[in-house]
Design a protein around this motif. Structure first.
Motif: not given
Length: 237
Positions: A3-27
């Motif tokens: 069976e084909e796996k279900e597809r899940v999308l994480l929606i990550i709204p970001a406003y002026n998150e230069e200090e945290s966006i990289a660590s969030t993506i890496n996690s």
């Protein structure tokens, strides 16, 4: 044939998150690489008109991006992500903060609840744990009480921003007017006979930066939401 796996999308709204966006993506990347999942997990950043280096960092990390040129607020940013999820036929979409507060290890439990037939799954801090006593949590209790009065269902953590929507809820969210990623939407979906469940999660403090919601704004926000649920929502079609 498997069976084909279900597809899940994480929606990550970001406003002026230069200090945290990289660590969030890496996690998220570390979680995907080191966890055996029975579903496909994708993620996309919705840049909401940031004035800092958020966009540059996301592009440097080769992450899928919806780049809004002007700041539309969380409602506009998350709405753009939900339209993307519907257009690309995802089975589930999860609202996921860019500031590092949400933890990816709780995603499987939320997806499992979605597979059980729940249309909206709330990542709740207070399913198995008691809500702490504070002015900020008093507002959370007030909103929870308003939802209980108007729908009959108890939602222990209505202000949690970690929420999963199944395909039916995605379509409804995109197609209905005045939808927003707020507690009013949780209440509204219950009234519209969507099945809603809370799943216990833990959250951590922001990785960097400062929340817009200080104590005064938090109290004002909680009061406005509670009044909206109690007074205005019963008249909403």
């Amino acid at each position: 044939m498997s069976e084909e796996k279900e597809r899940v999308l994480l929606i990550i709204p970001a406003y002026n998150e230069e200090e945290s966006i990289a660590s969030t993506i890496n996690s998220i990347r570390h979680f995907i690489q080191n966890t055996q999942l029975d579903f496909r997990l994708d993620y996309i950043v919705v840049n909401d008109g940031s004035r800092d280096r958020t966009v540059d960092i996301v592009k440097e990390m080769n992450v899928d991006l919806i780049n809004l040129r002007t700041n539309l607020g969380l409602t506009g940013g998350f709405g753009a992500g939900m339209k993307y999820a519907q257009r690309h036929h995802y089975d589930f979409a999860i609202q996921f903060d860019a500031d590092g507060q949400h933890l990816p290890e709780y995603i499987p439990a939320m997806v499992n609840a979605g597979k059980e037939g729940y249309n909206l799954v709330v990542g709740s801090r207070f399913v198995d744990k008691k809500r702490p006593k504070s002015l900020r949590m008093l507002g959370n209790t007030m909103i929870s009480t308003a939802i209980k009065i108007t729908t009959g269902q108890t939602i222990n953590d209505p202000t949690s921003g970690m929420r999963l929507f199944d395909k039916r809820a995605i379509a409804f969210y995109v197609g209905a007017p005045n939808m927003a990623p707020e507690p009013e939407t949780v209440s509204y979906l219950i009234r519209k006979k969507f099945k809603v469940k809370e799943v216990q999660v833990s959250m951590q403090d922001r990785v960097a930066g400062e929340s817009y919601l200080n104590l005064r704004r938090s109290i004002e926000y909680m009061t406005r939401v509670a009044i909206s649920i109690l007074v205005l929502q019963p008249f909403r079609k």
